[in-house]
Design a protein around this motif. Sequence first.
Motif, PDB file in Angstrom:
ATOM      1  N   LEU A 162       9.598   2.041  -6.109  1.00  0.00           N
ATOM      2  CA  LEU A 162      10.043   0.920  -6.843  1.00  0.00           C
ATOM      3  C   LEU A 162      11.319   1.256  -5.879  1.00  0.00           C
ATOM      4  O   LEU A 162      11.880   2.593  -5.885  1.00  0.00           O
ATOM      5  CB  LEU A 162      10.360   1.812  -7.653  1.00  0.00           C
ATOM      6  N   GLN A 163      11.528   0.648  -4.966  1.00  0.00           N
ATOM      7  CA  GLN A 163      12.685   0.642  -3.541  1.00  0.00           C
ATOM      8  C   GLN A 163      14.359   0.328  -4.614  1.00  0.00           C
ATOM      9  O   GLN A 163      15.127   1.300  -4.046  1.00  0.00           O
ATOM     10  CB  GLN A 163      12.921  -0.764  -2.553  1.00  0.00           C
ATOM     11  N   THR A 164      14.210   0.543  -5.734  1.00  0.00           N
ATOM     12  CA  THR A 164      15.195  -0.180  -6.262  1.00  0.00           C
ATOM     13  C   THR A 164      15.001   0.556  -7.373  1.00  0.00           C
ATOM     14  O   THR A 164      14.176   0.161  -8.339  1.00  0.00           O
ATOM     15  CB  THR A 164      15.699  -0.913  -6.543  1.00  0.00           C
ATOM     16  N   ASN A 165      16.439   1.112  -8.120  1.00  0.00           N
ATOM     17  CA  ASN A 165      15.697   2.398  -9.582  1.00  0.00           C
ATOM     18  C   ASN A 165      16.421   1.543 -10.955  1.00  0.00           C
ATOM     19  O   ASN A 165      17.511   0.594 -10.075  1.00  0.00           O
ATOM     20  CB  ASN A 165      16.419   3.815  -9.134  1.00  0.00           C
ATOM     21  N   PRO A 166      15.386   1.437 -11.288  1.00  0.00           N
ATOM     22  CA  PRO A 166      15.680   0.622 -12.263  1.00  0.00           C
ATOM     23  C   PRO A 166      16.577   1.182 -13.747  1.00  0.00           C
ATOM     24  O   PRO A 166      16.813   0.727 -14.871  1.00  0.00           O
ATOM     25  CB  PRO A 166      14.873   0.563 -13.376  1.00  0.00           C
ATOM     26  N   ASN A 210      20.840   5.851  -5.221  1.00  0.00           N
ATOM     27  CA  ASN A 210      19.637   5.520  -4.531  1.00  0.00           C
ATOM     28  C   ASN A 210      18.896   6.752  -4.729  1.00  0.00           C
ATOM     29  O   ASN A 210      18.419   7.480  -3.620  1.00  0.00           O
ATOM     30  CB  ASN A 210      20.159   5.052  -2.778  1.00  0.00           C
ATOM     31  N   ALA A 211      18.346   5.630  -5.741  1.00  0.00           N
ATOM     32  CA  ALA A 211      17.195   7.428  -5.716  1.00  0.00           C
ATOM     33  C   ALA A 211      16.099   6.113  -6.349  1.00  0.00           C
ATOM     34  O   ALA A 211      15.501   5.833  -6.926  1.00  0.00           O
ATOM     35  CB  ALA A 211      17.325   7.793  -6.922  1.00  0.00           C
ATOM     36  N   TRP A 212      14.433   6.583  -4.905  1.00  0.00           N
ATOM     37  CA  TRP A 212      13.492   5.914  -5.111  1.00  0.00           C
ATOM     38  C   TRP A 212      12.912   6.361  -6.546  1.00  0.00           C
ATOM     39  O   TRP A 212      12.923   7.429  -6.827  1.00  0.00           O
ATOM     40  CB  TRP A 212      12.524   6.005  -3.761  1.00  0.00           C
ATOM     41  N   GLY A 213      11.916   5.648  -7.727  1.00  0.00           N
ATOM     42  CA  GLY A 213      11.380   5.378  -8.591  1.00  0.00           C
ATOM     43  C   GLY A 213       9.919   5.296  -7.952  1.00  0.00           C
ATOM     44  O   GLY A 213       9.303   5.176  -7.210  1.00  0.00           O
ATOM     45  N   ASN A 214       8.730   6.297  -8.571  1.00  0.00           N
ATOM     46  CA  ASN A 214       6.949   6.304  -8.504  1.00  0.00           C
ATOM     47  C   ASN A 214       6.745   6.953  -7.614  1.00  0.00           C
ATOM     48  O   ASN A 214       6.255   5.782  -6.468  1.00  0.00           O
ATOM     49  CB  ASN A 214       7.023   4.793  -8.946  1.00  0.00           C
ATOM     50  N   VAL A 215       7.292   8.165  -6.433  1.00  0.00           N
ATOM     51  CA  VAL A 215       6.815   8.503  -5.796  1.00  0.00           C
ATOM     52  C   VAL A 215       5.689   8.801  -5.498  1.00  0.00           C
ATOM     53  O   VAL A 215       5.370   9.725  -5.931  1.00  0.00           O
ATOM     54  CB  VAL A 215       8.241   8.710  -4.457  1.00  0.00           C
ATOM     55  N   ASN A 236       9.387  -3.879   6.587  1.00  0.00           N
ATOM     56  CA  ASN A 236       8.686  -2.254   7.011  1.00  0.00           C
ATOM     57  C   ASN A 236       7.327  -2.542   5.629  1.00  0.00           C
ATOM     58  O   ASN A 236       6.192  -1.105   6.714  1.00  0.00           O
ATOM     59  CB  ASN A 236       9.220  -1.385   6.493  1.00  0.00           C
ATOM     60  N   GLY A 237       6.774  -3.596   4.974  1.00  0.00           N
ATOM     61  CA  GLY A 237       5.905  -2.904   4.559  1.00  0.00           C
ATOM     62  C   GLY A 237       5.958  -2.417   3.024  1.00  0.00           C
ATOM     63  O   GLY A 237       7.010  -1.313   3.007  1.00  0.00           O
ATOM     64  N   LEU A 238       5.380  -2.518   2.075  1.00  0.00           N
ATOM     65  CA  LEU A 238       5.590  -2.122   0.204  1.00  0.00           C
ATOM     66  C   LEU A 238       5.303  -0.576   0.411  1.00  0.00           C
ATOM     67  O   LEU A 238       4.648  -0.095   1.603  1.00  0.00           O
ATOM     68  CB  LEU A 238       4.564  -2.483   0.072  1.00  0.00           C
ATOM     69  N   LEU A 239       5.928   0.139  -0.490  1.00  0.00           N
ATOM     70  CA  LEU A 239       6.029   1.630  -0.408  1.00  0.00           C
ATOM     71  C   LEU A 239       6.854   2.099   1.196  1.00  0.00           C
ATOM     72  O   LEU A 239       6.349   3.247   0.692  1.00  0.00           O
ATOM     73  CB  LEU A 239       4.559   2.393   0.133  1.00  0.00           C
ATOM     74  N   THR A 240       7.365   1.459   1.523  1.00  0.00           N
ATOM     75  CA  THR A 240       8.033   1.823   2.649  1.00  0.00           C
ATOM     76  C   THR A 240       9.652   2.872   2.821  1.00  0.00           C
ATOM     77  O   THR A 240       9.965   2.678   1.260  1.00  0.00           O
ATOM     78  CB  THR A 240       9.182   0.685   4.018  1.00  0.00           C
ATOM     79  N   MET A 241       9.296   3.663   3.944  1.00  0.00           N
ATOM     80  CA  MET A 241      10.382   5.113   3.294  1.00  0.00           C
ATOM     81  C   MET A 241      11.060   4.604   4.562  1.00  0.00           C
ATOM     82  O   MET A 241      11.061   5.485   5.641  1.00  0.00           O
ATOM     83  CB  MET A 241       9.994   6.500   3.073  1.00  0.00           C
ATOM     84  N   SER A 242      13.016   3.735   5.016  1.00  0.00           N
ATOM     85  CA  SER A 242      13.453   3.614   5.861  1.00  0.00           C
ATOM     86  C   SER A 242      14.458   4.385   5.923  1.00  0.00           C
ATOM     87  O   SER A 242      14.710   5.204   5.332  1.00  0.00           O
ATOM     88  CB  SER A 242      13.740   2.385   6.094  1.00  0.00           C
ATOM     89  N   ALA A 243      14.010   4.564   7.526  1.00  0.00           N
ATOM     90  CA  ALA A 243      15.789   5.545   7.531  1.00  0.00           C
ATOM     91  C   ALA A 243      17.010   5.712   6.624  1.00  0.00           C
ATOM     92  O   ALA A 243      17.763   7.024   6.133  1.00  0.00           O
ATOM     93  CB  ALA A 243      16.078   6.468   9.223  1.00  0.00           C
ATOM     94  N   ASP A 244      17.622   4.361   7.101  1.00  0.00           N
ATOM     95  CA  ASP A 244      18.525   4.004   5.292  1.00  0.00           C
ATOM     96  C   ASP A 244      18.216   4.736   4.538  1.00  0.00           C
ATOM     97  O   ASP A 244      19.141   5.089   3.608  1.00  0.00           O
ATOM     98  CB  ASP A 244      19.600   2.438   6.316  1.00  0.00           C
ATOM     99  N   GLY A 245      17.112   3.988   4.248  1.00  0.00           N
ATOM    100  CA  GLY A 245      16.728   4.389   2.465  1.00  0.00           C
ATOM    101  C   GLY A 245      16.621   6.215   1.983  1.00  0.00           C
ATOM    102  O   GLY A 245      17.077   6.121   1.156  1.00  0.00           O
ATOM    103  N   ASP A 280       8.437  12.445   4.548  1.00  0.00           N
ATOM    104  CA  ASP A 280       7.265  12.438   5.095  1.00  0.00           C
ATOM    105  C   ASP A 280       6.902  10.773   5.711  1.00  0.00           C
ATOM    106  O   ASP A 280       6.264  10.269   5.185  1.00  0.00           O
ATOM    107  CB  ASP A 280       6.002  13.398   5.110  1.00  0.00           C
ATOM    108  N   THR A 281       6.964  10.458   7.050  1.00  0.00           N
ATOM    109  CA  THR A 281       6.855   9.132   6.814  1.00  0.00           C
ATOM    110  C   THR A 281       5.596   8.627   7.783  1.00  0.00           C
ATOM    111  O   THR A 281       5.152   7.274   7.832  1.00  0.00           O
ATOM    112  CB  THR A 281       7.861   8.148   7.814  1.00  0.00           C
ATOM    113  N   SER A 282       4.518   9.950   8.152  1.00  0.00           N
ATOM    114  CA  SER A 282       3.754   9.590   9.015  1.00  0.00           C
ATOM    115  C   SER A 282       2.303   9.170   8.891  1.00  0.00           C
ATOM    116  O   SER A 282       2.056   7.861   9.799  1.00  0.00           O
ATOM    117  CB  SER A 282       3.469  11.398   9.414  1.00  0.00           C
ATOM    118  N   ILE A 283       2.266   8.890   6.906  1.00  0.00           N
ATOM    119  CA  ILE A 283       1.417   7.941   6.882  1.00  0.00           C
ATOM    120  C   ILE A 283       1.796   6.667   6.047  1.00  0.00           C
ATOM    121  O   ILE A 283       1.115   5.710   7.015  1.00  0.00           O
ATOM    122  CB  ILE A 283       1.178   9.310   5.224  1.00  0.00           C
ATOM    123  N   LEU A 284       2.719   6.463   6.229  1.00  0.00           N
ATOM    124  CA  LEU A 284       3.469   5.563   6.947  1.00  0.00           C
ATOM    125  C   LEU A 284       3.483   4.386   7.849  1.00  0.00           C
ATOM    126  O   LEU A 284       2.965   3.795   8.157  1.00  0.00           O
ATOM    127  CB  LEU A 284       4.749   4.356   5.902  1.00  0.00           C
TER     128      LEU A 284
END
Length: 346
Positions: free
Chosen positions: A120-124, A219-224, A300-309, A332-336
């Motif tokens: 969840l890129q936007t927290n609900p 700004n807190a991602w959900g279901n990480v 960047n693709g689904l499930l992304t974790m951008s630097a700004d994010g 850790d963004t290496s898997i993405l």
Amino acid sequence: MSPRSLMSRNGSRGLLAVVATAGLLAACGSGSSDSADGTSSATLQLGWIANVENAGPYTALDKGYYEAEGVDLTITPGGPSTTVEPLVASGKALVGLSSVDVVARAVAEGAPLKIIAATLQTNPTSIMSLADNPVNTLADLKGKKLCSQTSGQSVINAVLTANDIDPDDVTMVPADYDPAPLVAGDCDAFVSVLNNQPLTLKAQGVETKTFTLSDYGYNAWGNVLFTTDEALADDDTRKTLEGIVKGTAKGWSDAIADTDAAAQLMVDGPGKDQNLDLDQQKLAMASFVDLIQTDETETNGLLTMSADGIKGNVETMQQLDVPGDDLSSLFDTSILDAVYADGTDL
């Protein structure tokens, strides 16, 4: 949908000591194993039950996306009493789903965990009011009564303070996750989850007005998705992690493309024993689209974790007084990076 807001999931249940103990012990295993044919077996531990909140992984499982990546994945549902962090830290599951702040607090207590993708890129987490008596903005809460779960009041206070609103100007009314007090007039607004309580009331013919806390800097991602440092350090296990993340991204892509089909899958399949209501699940699944698919995921693709994010999540955790000298190291963004090495078209 989960009756617990994502901002407070597992957050105040007195179980971080268990997480810490699990993190400090030598791991019982990596939550995965390899078979003679090269297929790796692994477990994904969910934080909540098998409903559309987890439609992405189940769609991927149903369509064979994990199998195509060489992963024999077992998805284990969660529930009200499930705390995911110790199950991953102790090696009982390779990957878990939770919220950023809860994983961060577990790490601060000694659990060797890393977040590797964000659903969840936007927290609900939202403020809900009745449509015929709306609370339209955060500032409108001044002088009003706000029903809030006790475990989430620290978040509300932090968001109010960050937006130059004195929390003392808002009267907090303790409530659980049932929005009945709002309908009864016991409060003017209710802390809800965008894809939960508003839909419940809508199904009852009650129209509501909502705005998300993300509109005000929460700004807190959900279901990480998160795993252990040990798993990331092992080349074979990293391939399994890549397969899980890639499969999950493809599953969510399909679920978003056909939300009704995703809801039908959950009602007829994994969530059958939950007696899920199909119409409610269709509404909930449709509401997930804008939370999961954003401008950043388009790039960047689904499930992304951008630097700004990541920066935004760190700032939010600092507002919540989440301990840690370098909270950015939680991600850790290496898997993405590996999953999307050839582009976002999977």
